[in-house]
Scaffold this motif. Structure first.
Motif, PDB file in Angstrom:
ATOM      1  N   ALA A  49     114.321  34.249  28.493  1.00  0.00           N
ATOM      2  CA  ALA A  49     113.109  34.566  29.257  1.00  0.00           C
ATOM      3  C   ALA A  49     112.027  33.549  28.941  1.00  0.00           C
ATOM      4  CB  ALA A  49     112.610  35.966  28.916  1.00  0.00           C
ATOM      5  N   THR A  50     111.080  33.414  29.872  1.00  0.00           N
ATOM      6  CA  THR A  50     109.941  32.532  29.666  1.00  0.00           C
ATOM      7  C   THR A  50     108.707  33.131  30.312  1.00  0.00           C
ATOM      8  OG1 THR A  50     109.083  30.283  29.989  1.00  0.00           O
ATOM      9  CG2 THR A  50     110.523  31.155  31.701  1.00  0.00           C
ATOM     10  N   ILE A  51     107.550  32.730  29.815  1.00  0.00           N
ATOM     11  CA  ILE A  51     106.278  33.248  30.327  1.00  0.00           C
ATOM     12  C   ILE A  51     105.267  32.121  30.391  1.00  0.00           C
ATOM     13  CG2 ILE A  51     105.503  33.952  28.007  1.00  0.00           C
ATOM     14  CD1 ILE A  51     104.214  36.431  29.374  1.00  0.00           C
ATOM     15  N   ARG A  52     104.493  32.118  31.451  1.00  0.00           N
ATOM     16  CA  ARG A  52     103.479  31.099  31.661  1.00  0.00           C
ATOM     17  C   ARG A  52     102.324  31.284  30.676  1.00  0.00           C
ATOM     18  NH1 ARG A  52      99.401  30.673  36.007  1.00  0.00           N
ATOM     19  NH2 ARG A  52      99.070  28.467  36.457  1.00  0.00           N
ATOM     20  N   TRP A  53     101.524  30.263  30.487  1.00  0.00           N
ATOM     21  CA  TRP A  53     100.441  30.313  29.507  1.00  0.00           C
ATOM     22  C   TRP A  53      99.525  31.501  29.722  1.00  0.00           C
ATOM     23  CZ3 TRP A  53      95.213  30.152  30.610  1.00  0.00           C
ATOM     24  CH2 TRP A  53      94.880  29.869  31.941  1.00  0.00           C
ATOM     25  N   SER A  54      99.271  31.866  30.976  1.00  0.00           N
ATOM     26  CA  SER A  54      98.342  32.949  31.294  1.00  0.00           C
ATOM     27  C   SER A  54      99.012  34.312  31.300  1.00  0.00           C
ATOM     28  CB  SER A  54      97.708  32.686  32.653  1.00  0.00           C
ATOM     29  OG  SER A  54      98.720  32.550  33.631  1.00  0.00           O
ATOM     30  N   GLY A  55     100.316  34.333  31.221  1.00  0.00           N
ATOM     31  CA  GLY A  55     101.030  35.604  31.239  1.00  0.00           C
ATOM     32  C   GLY A  55     101.271  36.171  32.620  1.00  0.00           C
ATOM     33  N   ASP A  56     100.879  35.441  33.663  1.00  0.00           N
ATOM     34  CA  ASP A  56     100.976  36.000  35.012  1.00  0.00           C
ATOM     35  C   ASP A  56     102.281  35.678  35.715  1.00  0.00           C
ATOM     36  OD1 ASP A  56      99.105  33.514  36.966  1.00  0.00           O
ATOM     37  OD2 ASP A  56     100.443  33.303  35.248  1.00  0.00           O
ATOM     38  N   ARG A  57     103.118  34.875  35.081  1.00  0.00           N
ATOM     39  CA  ARG A  57     104.424  34.590  35.659  1.00  0.00           C
ATOM     40  C   ARG A  57     105.482  34.639  34.577  1.00  0.00           C
ATOM     41  NH1 ARG A  57     105.157  29.309  38.826  1.00  0.00           N
ATOM     42  NH2 ARG A  57     107.205  30.259  39.060  1.00  0.00           N
ATOM     43  N   THR A  58     106.614  35.228  34.919  1.00  0.00           N
ATOM     44  CA  THR A  58     107.733  35.303  33.987  1.00  0.00           C
ATOM     45  C   THR A  58     109.027  34.998  34.723  1.00  0.00           C
ATOM     46  OG1 THR A  58     107.984  37.683  34.396  1.00  0.00           O
ATOM     47  CG2 THR A  58     106.627  37.031  32.503  1.00  0.00           C
ATOM     48  N   LEU A  59     110.044  34.681  33.939  1.00  0.00           N
ATOM     49  CA  LEU A  59     111.360  34.404  34.497  1.00  0.00           C
ATOM     50  C   LEU A  59     112.389  34.895  33.493  1.00  0.00           C
ATOM     51  CD1 LEU A  59     113.017  32.955  36.775  1.00  0.00           C
ATOM     52  CD2 LEU A  59     112.996  30.930  35.293  1.00  0.00           C
ATOM     53  N   TYR A  60     113.449  35.512  34.001  1.00  0.00           N
ATOM     54  CA  TYR A  60     114.473  36.083  33.119  1.00  0.00           C
ATOM     55  C   TYR A  60     115.867  35.608  33.512  1.00  0.00           C
ATOM     56  CZ  TYR A  60     110.828  39.396  31.764  1.00  0.00           C
ATOM     57  OH  TYR A  60     109.666  39.962  31.303  1.00  0.00           O
ATOM     58  N   PRO A  88     126.389  45.038  23.013  1.00  0.00           N
ATOM     59  CA  PRO A  88     127.019  44.165  22.006  1.00  0.00           C
ATOM     60  C   PRO A  88     126.968  42.685  22.396  1.00  0.00           C
ATOM     61  CG  PRO A  88     128.334  46.129  22.311  1.00  0.00           C
ATOM     62  CD  PRO A  88     127.245  46.188  23.361  1.00  0.00           C
ATOM     63  N   GLU A  89     127.025  42.400  23.684  1.00  0.00           N
ATOM     64  CA  GLU A  89     126.978  41.004  24.119  1.00  0.00           C
ATOM     65  C   GLU A  89     125.595  40.375  23.978  1.00  0.00           C
ATOM     66  OE1 GLU A  89     128.176  43.649  25.827  1.00  0.00           O
ATOM     67  OE2 GLU A  89     127.753  43.458  27.980  1.00  0.00           O
ATOM     68  N   ASP A  90     124.596  41.155  23.604  1.00  0.00           N
ATOM     69  CA  ASP A  90     123.280  40.600  23.294  1.00  0.00           C
ATOM     70  C   ASP A  90     123.220  40.068  21.866  1.00  0.00           C
ATOM     71  OD1 ASP A  90     121.867  43.325  25.134  1.00  0.00           O
ATOM     72  OD2 ASP A  90     122.060  41.244  25.806  1.00  0.00           O
ATOM     73  N   THR A  91     124.265  40.280  21.094  1.00  0.00           N
ATOM     74  CA  THR A  91     124.310  39.792  19.721  1.00  0.00           C
ATOM     75  C   THR A  91     124.202  38.278  19.688  1.00  0.00           C
ATOM     76  OG1 THR A  91     125.618  41.659  18.923  1.00  0.00           O
ATOM     77  CG2 THR A  91     125.732  39.618  17.644  1.00  0.00           C
ATOM     78  N   ALA A  92     123.219  37.767  18.954  1.00  0.00           N
ATOM     79  CA  ALA A  92     122.963  36.327  18.901  1.00  0.00           C
ATOM     80  C   ALA A  92     121.806  36.054  17.952  1.00  0.00           C
ATOM     81  CB  ALA A  92     122.617  35.786  20.283  1.00  0.00           C
ATOM     82  N   VAL A  93     121.610  34.788  17.661  1.00  0.00           N
ATOM     83  CA  VAL A  93     120.376  34.355  17.025  1.00  0.00           C
ATOM     84  C   VAL A  93     119.393  34.056  18.150  1.00  0.00           C
ATOM     85  CG1 VAL A  93     119.255  32.642  15.569  1.00  0.00           C
ATOM     86  CG2 VAL A  93     121.588  33.410  15.037  1.00  0.00           C
ATOM     87  N   TYR A  94     118.230  34.652  18.053  1.00  0.00           N
ATOM     88  CA  TYR A  94     117.204  34.492  19.089  1.00  0.00           C
ATOM     89  C   TYR A  94     116.145  33.508  18.614  1.00  0.00           C
ATOM     90  CZ  TYR A  94     119.114  38.225  21.918  1.00  0.00           C
ATOM     91  OH  TYR A  94     119.936  38.988  22.728  1.00  0.00           O
ATOM     92  N   TYR A  95     115.870  32.527  19.457  1.00  0.00           N
ATOM     93  CA  TYR A  95     114.929  31.471  19.131  1.00  0.00           C
ATOM     94  C   TYR A  95     113.704  31.530  20.029  1.00  0.00           C
ATOM     95  CZ  TYR A  95     118.840  29.355  16.636  1.00  0.00           C
ATOM     96  OH  TYR A  95     119.893  29.110  15.775  1.00  0.00           O
ATOM     97  N   CYS A  96     112.564  31.428  19.421  1.00  0.00           N
ATOM     98  CA  CYS A  96     111.309  31.291  20.145  1.00  0.00           C
ATOM     99  C   CYS A  96     111.119  29.825  20.504  1.00  0.00           C
ATOM    100  CB  CYS A  96     110.176  31.770  19.245  1.00  0.00           C
ATOM    101  SG  CYS A  96     108.536  31.682  19.964  1.00  0.00           S
ATOM    102  N   ALA A  97     110.515  29.562  21.666  1.00  0.00           N
ATOM    103  CA  ALA A  97     110.343  28.195  22.129  1.00  0.00           C
ATOM    104  C   ALA A  97     108.974  28.022  22.760  1.00  0.00           C
ATOM    105  CB  ALA A  97     111.428  27.842  23.131  1.00  0.00           C
ATOM    106  N   ALA A  98     108.421  26.827  22.623  1.00  0.00           N
ATOM    107  CA  ALA A  98     107.124  26.511  23.208  1.00  0.00           C
ATOM    108  C   ALA A  98     107.196  25.169  23.912  1.00  0.00           C
ATOM    109  CB  ALA A  98     106.045  26.468  22.125  1.00  0.00           C
ATOM    110  N   GLY A  99     106.575  25.098  25.078  1.00  0.00           N
ATOM    111  CA  GLY A  99     106.532  23.854  25.828  1.00  0.00           C
ATOM    112  C   GLY A  99     105.145  23.641  26.393  1.00  0.00           C
ATOM    113  N   LEU A 100     104.595  22.466  26.155  1.00  0.00           N
ATOM    114  CA  LEU A 100     103.245  22.163  26.622  1.00  0.00           C
ATOM    115  C   LEU A 100     103.225  22.104  28.148  1.00  0.00           C
ATOM    116  CD1 LEU A 100     100.387  21.381  25.641  1.00  0.00           C
ATOM    117  CD2 LEU A 100     101.123  18.988  25.799  1.00  0.00           C
ATOM    118  N   GLY A 101     102.282  22.832  28.745  1.00  0.00           N
ATOM    119  CA  GLY A 101     102.174  22.780  30.193  1.00  0.00           C
ATOM    120  C   GLY A 101     101.808  24.113  30.795  1.00  0.00           C
ATOM    121  N   TRP A 102     101.490  24.061  32.091  1.00  0.00           N
ATOM    122  CA  TRP A 102     100.983  25.244  32.764  1.00  0.00           C
ATOM    123  C   TRP A 102     102.052  26.014  33.549  1.00  0.00           C
ATOM    124  CZ3 TRP A 102      95.508  23.912  35.061  1.00  0.00           C
ATOM    125  CH2 TRP A 102      94.661  23.570  34.004  1.00  0.00           C
ATOM    126  N   GLY A 103     103.286  25.546  33.507  1.00  0.00           N
ATOM    127  CA  GLY A 103     104.345  26.236  34.245  1.00  0.00           C
ATOM    128  C   GLY A 103     105.164  27.118  33.322  1.00  0.00           C
TER     129      GLY A 103
END
Length: 125
Positions: A49-60, A88-103
């Motif tokens: 999943a990802t979320i825009r800087w303002s929180g008004d857009r998401t994608l899954y 069970p298929e959600d089992t994984a290492v979950y990583y947080c990610a950051a990318g500079l930009g407004w999208g």
């Protein structure tokens, strides 16, 4: 420079819920799109999943749509991933990610500038 620290992982049963948190420090949090990726044993890292800087857009990813919710609190420099109806298929290492930009972060991870160290989520059947 941005430092990302995830927390909230653990061992749960199928159908349970977990909330992951990612605390960011070192730069202006609201300048960054944020997201979550995961990597299961023997598999490539995949977009969640990802979320825009303002929180008004998401994608899954289709695999988590309707079960996971990403959100952010720019006052706390934190992004969250609420995970419900875990499988069970959600089992994984979950990583947080950051990318500079407004999208949004690109699902292939090419727009990610910083990664967290990961937190393990294990879902038993």
């Amino acid at each position: 420079q941005v430092q990302l620290v995830e927390s909230g992982g653990g061992l749960v049963q199928a159908g349970d819920s977990l909330r992951l948190s990612c605390a960011a420090s070192g730069s202006s949090f609201s300048d960054y799109a944020m997201g979550w990726f995961r990597q299961a044993p023997g598999k490539e890292r995949e977009f969640v999943a990802t979320i825009r800087w303002s929180g008004d857009r998401t994608l899954y990813a289709d695999s988590v749509k309707g079960r996971f919710t990403i959100s952010r609190d720019n006052n706390k420099n934190t992004v969250y991933l609420q995970m419900n109806s875990l499988k069970p298929e959600d089992t994984a290492v979950y990583y947080c990610a950051a990318g500079l930009g407004w999208g949004l972060l690109g699902p292939r991870g090419k727009t990610v500038d910083y990664w967290g160290q990961g937190t393990q989520v294990t879902v038993s059947s």
